[in-house]
Design a protein around this motif. Sequence first.
Motif, mmCIF file in Angstrom:
data_model
loop_
_atom_site.group_PDB
_atom_site.id
_atom_site.type_symbol
_atom_site.label_atom_id
_atom_site.label_comp_id
_atom_site.label_asym_id
_atom_site.label_seq_id
_atom_site.Cartn_x
_atom_site.Cartn_y
_atom_site.Cartn_z
ATOM 1 N N LEU A 145 -3.333 -68.725 -125.351
ATOM 2 C CA LEU A 145 -2.605 -69.963 -125.689
ATOM 3 C C LEU A 145 -3.163 -71.144 -124.893
ATOM 4 O O LEU A 145 -3.375 -72.236 -125.432
ATOM 5 N N GLU B 79 -6.665 -72.000 -126.259
ATOM 6 C CA GLU B 79 -6.583 -72.687 -127.553
ATOM 7 C C GLU B 79 -6.186 -74.152 -127.365
ATOM 8 O O GLU B 79 -6.721 -75.053 -128.016
ATOM 9 N N ASP C 173 -8.464 -77.615 -128.069
ATOM 10 C CA ASP C 173 -7.903 -78.701 -128.887
ATOM 11 C C ASP C 173 -7.890 -80.021 -128.096
ATOM 12 O O ASP C 173 -8.354 -81.053 -128.585
ATOM 13 N N GLU D 1 -8.994 -83.789 -129.640
ATOM 14 C CA GLU D 1 -8.039 -84.909 -129.571
ATOM 15 C C GLU D 1 -8.658 -86.114 -128.864
ATOM 16 O O GLU D 1 -8.793 -86.117 -127.646
ATOM 17 N N LEU E 189 -9.033 -71.540 -137.603
ATOM 18 C CA LEU E 189 -8.464 -72.655 -136.824
ATOM 19 C C LEU E 189 -9.510 -73.757 -136.644
ATOM 20 O O LEU E 189 -9.222 -74.943 -136.833
ATOM 21 N N TYR F 192 -9.544 -77.706 -137.641
ATOM 22 C CA TYR F 192 -9.821 -78.819 -136.712
ATOM 23 C C TYR F 192 -10.876 -79.752 -137.323
ATOM 24 O O TYR F 192 -10.793 -80.978 -137.189
ATOM 25 N N ARG G 260 -3.325 -77.844 -142.764
ATOM 26 C CA ARG G 260 -2.450 -77.355 -141.691
ATOM 27 C C ARG G 260 -2.296 -75.827 -141.732
ATOM 28 O O ARG G 260 -1.874 -75.229 -140.753
ATOM 29 N N ASN H 116 6.041 -77.752 -135.370
ATOM 30 C CA ASN H 116 5.307 -78.618 -134.438
ATOM 31 C C ASN H 116 5.214 -80.034 -134.993
ATOM 32 O O ASN H 116 5.419 -81.009 -134.260
ATOM 33 N N SER I 83 6.704 -82.929 -132.726
ATOM 34 C CA SER I 83 5.686 -83.771 -132.069
ATOM 35 C C SER I 83 5.495 -85.110 -132.777
ATOM 36 O O SER I 83 4.684 -85.929 -132.349
ATOM 37 N N LYS J 78 5.900 -88.286 -130.493
ATOM 38 C CA LYS J 78 4.797 -88.327 -129.518
ATOM 39 C C LYS J 78 3.494 -88.731 -130.198
ATOM 40 O O LYS J 78 2.750 -89.575 -129.698
ATOM 41 N N GLU J 79 3.227 -88.153 -131.350
ATOM 42 C CA GLU J 79 1.945 -88.419 -132.017
ATOM 43 C C GLU J 79 1.855 -89.862 -132.505
ATOM 44 O O GLU J 79 0.813 -90.504 -132.379
ATOM 45 N N ARG K 52 6.866 -82.644 -123.296
ATOM 46 C CA ARG K 52 5.924 -82.950 -124.384
ATOM 47 C C ARG K 52 6.552 -83.693 -125.554
ATOM 48 O O ARG K 52 5.911 -84.544 -126.161
ATOM 49 N N TYR K 53 7.780 -83.339 -125.882
ATOM 50 C CA TYR K 53 8.323 -83.826 -127.159
ATOM 51 C C TYR K 53 9.673 -84.519 -127.001
ATOM 52 O O TYR K 53 10.457 -84.129 -126.151
HETATM 53 C C1 LIG Z 1 -2.009 -72.540 -129.840
HETATM 54 C C2 LIG Z 1 -2.866 -72.869 -130.990
HETATM 55 C C3 LIG Z 1 -3.451 -71.795 -131.809
HETATM 56 C C4 LIG Z 1 -3.070 -74.106 -131.254
HETATM 57 C C5 LIG Z 1 -3.933 -74.560 -132.337
HETATM 58 C C6 LIG Z 1 -3.385 -75.556 -133.240
HETATM 59 C C7 LIG Z 1 -2.469 -76.516 -132.592
HETATM 60 C C8 LIG Z 1 -2.936 -77.266 -131.399
HETATM 61 C C9 LIG Z 1 -1.248 -76.659 -133.084
HETATM 62 C C10 LIG Z 1 -0.791 -75.896 -134.280
HETATM 63 C C11 LIG Z 1 -0.325 -77.652 -132.497
HETATM 64 O O1 LIG Z 1 -0.444 -78.805 -133.196
HETATM 65 P P1 LIG Z 1 -0.828 -80.200 -132.535
HETATM 66 O O2 LIG Z 1 -2.292 -80.303 -132.352
HETATM 67 O O3 LIG Z 1 -0.188 -81.210 -133.399
HETATM 68 O O4 LIG Z 1 -0.162 -80.099 -131.095
HETATM 69 P P2 LIG Z 1 0.860 -81.098 -130.367
HETATM 70 O O5 LIG Z 1 1.722 -81.675 -131.404
HETATM 71 O O6 LIG Z 1 0.051 -82.118 -129.670
HETATM 72 O O7 LIG Z 1 1.661 -80.260 -129.407
#
Ligand SMILES: CC(C)=CCC/C(C)=C(\C)COP(=O)(O)OP(=O)(O)O
Length: 368
Positions: A117, A120, A124, A129, A204, A208, A230, A275, A279, A282-283, A361-362
């Motif tokens: 986790l 991953e 990201d 990002e 995944l 991305y 997604r 998510n 999120s 925040k986003e 975070r949120y």
């Molecule tokens: C843990 C994992 C497999 C993550 C890969 C995809 C990912 C980061 C998400 C599904 C979460 O989405 P997002 O990029 O929108 O994350 P936050 O909203 O910034 O927490």
Amino acid sequence: MTAAEDRVEHPARTSPGTRPPARPARLPLPGPPSLPRSVAARRTGAIPGLTYRAVTPPDPEKVAEVDRRLEAWARGLDLFPTAWTGDFAGFQFGRAVVLQHPGAADLDRLTAAGELLLAENLVDDCYCEEEEDRGGSHRGLGGPLIMAQSAIDPYHGTAGSEEDWRQGMQADGPLRSYHWAMKDYAGFATPSQTTRFVHDIARLHLGYLAEAAWAETGHMPKVWEYLVMRQFNNFRPCLSIVDAVDGYELPEPLYSRPEVQRITALASNATTLVNDLYSFTKELETDPTHLNLPQVVAANERCGLKTAYLRSVEIHNQIMASFEEEAAALSATSPLVGRYARGLSDWVAGNHEWHATNTHRYHLPNYW
Ligand SMILES: CC(C)=CCC/C(C)=C(\C)COP(=O)(O)OP(=O)(O)O
Ligand SMILES: [Mg+2]
């Protein structure tokens, strides 16, 4: 809801007399109504109308032990500068995996799930990002991502170049974390479960790349196109390890059955849309053009963000209902599939709890 309550409009709607474009342009949408941080921070808890299963609180001692092991692992591999320590603590990796894997066979497996986790999220944040200011770039993302894939997907080149690859895979935190987390996971997962994970990470990465391509070109997808993206840019790699973390294997011939693939994807899609909902605020605060389901619904349906948000809750609920119905029917056919389906459902429930309570975070929009 009155029209006045839903007065945040898509910009394209405010140009009377112009024909709507066939494909809505990707424009920055007005952000969600914001609140002073102290008030906004209180706006956590479950989203009204969202379907979810409540969970029992995680064992604090287990959480602390997994966090201790994860922090030691991350420090040992020099995964991030000390300036990011607050983010590490705020993410609550230990709490996340203890919530998501209530049936974990032991602490080692739980810790490996936490390592994956963490890795991953590092890939990201650091590669994908742009807003994180950690070197991520939409442009050229394929280059770093193919190396990230290689960190978990062994190299089979010439003997002479293998040492170069080995060194290359230690070049930065995202690569080191993927590589060493995978080593720990493969230590207890079967070869088939390990290959399953490799394929889910490739999916995944494809997600991305699509997200980055759309951000670069300013493309606003249709709702179904967004859901396709997604489905790949998705929590699936975390869910398809539930059997390995719980200490058994759903054998490949069963895992590969279309109906098992479908409940895996439905659970993964539902929890990924959770998510998007948690999120969302925040986003939009960090990037008003960031794509998430409410943004895409608002642009396509020419409605306000509040309407789009509520519509997105419904879309999530439909997917969640399909998962619950189909998983229940399938579970009746095989105890092993039933165990796996329960693991998926546990992960979805635990991930909801983590999102609903992670105030670092949120925070929710001011819609209620
Ligand atoms: C843990 C994992 C497999 C993550 C890969 C995809 C990912 C980061 C998400 C599904 C979460 O989405 P997002 O990029 O929108 O994350 P936050 O909203 O910034 O927490
Ligand atoms: Mg998000």
